[in-house]
Design a protein around this motif. Structure first.
Motif, PDB file in Angstrom:
ATOM      1  N   LEU A  53     -70.299  41.494 -33.229  1.00 17.43           N
ATOM      2  CA  LEU A  53     -70.079  42.133 -31.936  1.00 17.43           C
ATOM      3  C   LEU A  53     -69.269  41.208 -31.040  1.00 17.43           C
ATOM      4  O   LEU A  53     -69.552  40.012 -30.948  1.00 17.43           O
ATOM      5  CB  LEU A  53     -71.424  42.454 -31.283  1.00 17.43           C
ATOM      6  N   LYS A  54     -68.279  41.761 -30.361  1.00 16.55           N
ATOM      7  CA  LYS A  54     -67.424  40.985 -29.475  1.00 16.55           C
ATOM      8  C   LYS A  54     -68.098  40.784 -28.124  1.00 16.55           C
ATOM      9  O   LYS A  54     -68.654  41.728 -27.548  1.00 16.55           O
ATOM     10  CB  LYS A  54     -66.084  41.694 -29.273  1.00 16.55           C
ATOM     11  N   GLY A  55     -68.044  39.562 -27.619  1.00 24.21           N
ATOM     12  CA  GLY A  55     -68.657  39.278 -26.331  1.00 24.21           C
ATOM     13  C   GLY A  55     -67.881  38.256 -25.524  1.00 24.21           C
ATOM     14  O   GLY A  55     -67.099  37.474 -26.079  1.00 24.21           O
ATOM     15  N   ASP A  56     -68.089  38.275 -24.228  1.00 24.33           N
ATOM     16  CA  ASP A  56     -67.493  37.307 -23.298  1.00 24.33           C
ATOM     17  C   ASP A  56     -68.613  36.661 -22.502  1.00 24.33           C
ATOM     18  O   ASP A  56     -69.395  37.360 -21.845  1.00 24.33           O
ATOM     19  CB  ASP A  56     -66.515  37.990 -22.330  1.00 24.33           C
ATOM     20  N   ILE A  57     -68.719  35.340 -22.562  1.00 27.77           N
ATOM     21  CA  ILE A  57     -69.754  34.626 -21.835  1.00 27.77           C
ATOM     22  C   ILE A  57     -69.126  33.646 -20.858  1.00 27.77           C
ATOM     23  O   ILE A  57     -68.096  33.029 -21.143  1.00 27.77           O
ATOM     24  CB  ILE A  57     -70.715  33.896 -22.807  1.00 27.77           C
ATOM     25  N   VAL A  58     -69.712  33.555 -19.679  1.00 26.28           N
ATOM     26  CA  VAL A  58     -69.302  32.602 -18.653  1.00 26.28           C
ATOM     27  C   VAL A  58     -70.538  31.809 -18.260  1.00 26.28           C
ATOM     28  O   VAL A  58     -71.574  32.408 -17.926  1.00 26.28           O
ATOM     29  CB  VAL A  58     -68.707  33.300 -17.416  1.00 26.28           C
ATOM     30  N   VAL A  59     -70.445  30.486 -18.327  1.00 28.62           N
ATOM     31  CA  VAL A  59     -71.589  29.628 -18.012  1.00 28.62           C
ATOM     32  C   VAL A  59     -71.171  28.619 -16.942  1.00 28.62           C
ATOM     33  O   VAL A  59     -70.561  27.603 -17.239  1.00 28.62           O
ATOM     34  CB  VAL A  59     -72.106  28.884 -19.255  1.00 28.62           C
ATOM     35  N   PRO A  60     -71.493  28.888 -15.678  1.00 28.51           N
ATOM     36  CA  PRO A  60     -71.189  27.931 -14.606  1.00 28.51           C
ATOM     37  C   PRO A  60     -71.985  26.638 -14.794  1.00 28.51           C
ATOM     38  O   PRO A  60     -73.010  26.604 -15.476  1.00 28.51           O
ATOM     39  CB  PRO A  60     -71.638  28.665 -13.336  1.00 28.51           C
ATOM     40  N   ASP A  61     -71.513  25.570 -14.192  1.00 24.67           N
ATOM     41  CA  ASP A  61     -72.266  24.314 -14.219  1.00 24.67           C
ATOM     42  C   ASP A  61     -73.627  24.510 -13.556  1.00 24.67           C
ATOM     43  O   ASP A  61     -73.746  25.224 -12.555  1.00 24.67           O
ATOM     44  CB  ASP A  61     -71.490  23.219 -13.481  1.00 24.67           C
TER      45      ASP A  61
END
Length: 222
Positions: free
Chosen positions: A14-22
């Motif tokens: 499955l395609k996904g986009d993750i963003v993890v701020p500091d």
């Protein structure tokens, strides 16, 4: 920075986009409505706002491109729930993400799979759930089993969904809240209404995802 992921779920990726701020306050996993995808502009708006508040976000496709061509598969809540559970378990097994408390943001029918997945994984894994214009009635058989704090958001003009949310709300046996967004229809297209959704979602995740244990104990003592 956005990172593209390939998330294994049984025999598909499955395609996904993750963003993890500091110094992330937690990870919000999005479960979109049937016929939508990780590219949903409304969910991306909510995700971006949560990111600016310090939350990590994951938007991913619960179906492959081929599966999404099948209309019936789009509404297979059991399958979508299974995919959400698999994706959550995979994330919690990854060194980069396993330390983050996880919560769900479910939109439309995606709220049903979010609630069902929360029932399967339990509050130890899913710390909080937010539903936007959701269909919790499609998760009716597990509503009493969900122990994670649940926020139901419905538009003032979306009368059928308000009634479904009110009925589901009565069956829930957890920390819960139902909020009606003034002037909003089902898609929250009216000026300022989606901003209200993000404000309420941020407050809920801040309370029950970021400050989880202290707030849970305090609310159960009340």
């Amino acid at each position: 920075m956005k990172i593209e992921l390939d998330i294994p779920a049984d025999d598909v990726m499955l395609k996904g986009d993750i963003v993890v701020p500091d110094n992330s306050k937690g990870l919000v996993i999005f479960s979109h409505g049937s016929g939508s995808s990780r590219l949903s502009p409304r969910n991306r708006f909510v995700a971006y706002t949560l990111e600016t508040q310090g939350f990590a976000t994951l938007l991913f496709d619960l179906l492959t491109e081929k599966e999404d061509l099948n209309y019936q598969t789009r509404f297979d809540i059991d399958l979508l729930t299974q995919r959400l559970v698999k994706a959550t378990e995979w994330l919690k097994s990854q060194q980069d993400y396993k330390q983050l408390n996880a919560g769900y943001f479910g939109a439309s029918t995606g709220a049903a799979s979010a609630l069902r997945a929360a029932a399967v994984l339990g509050p130890e894994v899913v710390k909080a759930v937010v539903s936007r214009g959701g269909r919790p009635d499609l998760a009716e058989r597990v509503l009493e089993s969900v122990k994670s704090p649940i926020l139901l958001l419905a538009g003032e003009l979306d009368t059928p969904v308000i009634k479904l949310n009110q009925q589901a709300f009565k069956k829930m046996r957890c920390i819960k809240k139902l909020t009606i967004i003034p002037g909003a229809s089902h898609l929250f297209e009216e000026p300022g209404t989606l901003e209200e959704v993000t404000r309420h979602a941020n407050e809920w995740f801040l309370k029950y995802l970021y400050r989880y244990q202290k707030e849970i104990e305090k609310d159960f003592i009340k």
